[in-house]
Scaffold this motif. Structure first.
Motif, PDB file in Angstrom:
ATOM      1  N   GLU A  59      34.188  30.547  38.103  1.00 50.55           N
ATOM      2  CA  GLU A  59      34.851  29.583  38.988  1.00 50.55           C
ATOM      3  C   GLU A  59      33.906  28.994  40.029  1.00 50.55           C
ATOM      4  OE1 GLU A  59      38.458  31.061  40.768  1.00 50.55           O
ATOM      5  OE2 GLU A  59      38.866  32.328  39.032  1.00 50.55           O
ATOM      6  N   LYS A  60      32.718  29.607  40.161  1.00 49.23           N
ATOM      7  CA  LYS A  60      31.775  29.225  41.223  1.00 49.23           C
ATOM      8  C   LYS A  60      32.475  29.282  42.578  1.00 49.23           C
ATOM      9  CE  LYS A  60      29.526  26.076  38.014  1.00 49.23           C
ATOM     10  NZ  LYS A  60      30.549  26.045  36.984  1.00 49.23           N
ATOM     11  N   LYS A  61      33.152  30.398  42.820  1.00 48.29           N
ATOM     12  CA  LYS A  61      33.997  30.527  44.000  1.00 48.29           C
ATOM     13  C   LYS A  61      33.874  31.908  44.616  1.00 48.29           C
ATOM     14  CE  LYS A  61      38.294  28.638  44.431  1.00 48.29           C
ATOM     15  NZ  LYS A  61      39.724  28.466  44.135  1.00 48.29           N
ATOM     16  N   ILE A  62      33.823  31.916  45.961  1.00 44.49           N
ATOM     17  CA  ILE A  62      33.852  33.151  46.729  1.00 44.49           C
ATOM     18  C   ILE A  62      35.277  33.334  47.245  1.00 44.49           C
ATOM     19  CG2 ILE A  62      33.050  34.334  48.819  1.00 44.49           C
ATOM     20  CD1 ILE A  62      30.441  32.648  48.556  1.00 44.49           C
ATOM     21  N   TYR A  63      35.833  34.509  46.991  1.00 43.90           N
ATOM     22  CA  TYR A  63      37.146  34.861  47.516  1.00 43.90           C
ATOM     23  C   TYR A  63      36.954  35.863  48.640  1.00 43.90           C
ATOM     24  CZ  TYR A  63      39.426  32.811  43.420  1.00 43.90           C
ATOM     25  OH  TYR A  63      39.884  31.933  42.455  1.00 43.90           O
TER      26      TYR A  63
END
Length: 118
Positions: A59-63
């Motif tokens: 997702e190329k995402k930091i949660y």
């Protein structure tokens, strides 16, 4: 990988502490010449209670698990390290290396702040 100086590292930490986390990630990504990851407050299945934050490569995402973590430079920079490693394709990157990367930013911030006091 690009080697950042103390001033660049301290600026990134200061932006996160000033609640400008997205701006810090944009700044770093520009320096590295890579796409900026998304960042959001939220969790993913199987990681809800075990981590403060996680980077999801697909997702190329930091949660970040909550808003306090969203503004925690060590945690955010740790996860950003995983983003860099996935983008630069050098290796996956260990937790130890991610911790050392984040710590180097905190150390630079403290060094610059101390120099300004003296």
């Amino acid at each position: 990988m690009v080697e950042l100086d103390d001033i660049a590292k301290a600026k990134a930490v200061a932006l996160i502490l000033d609640k400008k986390t997205e701006q810090a990630l944009e700044y770093l990504s520009k320096l590295y010449g890579i796409q900026t990851p998304e960042i959001t407050v939220g969790t993913i299945k199987r990681k809800r209670r075990t981590v403060y934050a996680v980077y999801v490569v697909q997702e190329k995402k930091i949660y970040a698990s909550n808003s306090e973590i969203f503004y925690n430079p060590f945690v955010i920079l740790h996860e950003y390290y995983h983003h860099i490693r996935s983008k630069l394709d050098t290796h996956k990157g260990s937790e130890k290396h991610a911790n050392m990367y984040a710590k180097s930013f905190i150390d630079s911030y403290v060094k610059i702040a101390q120099a300004q006091k003296d």
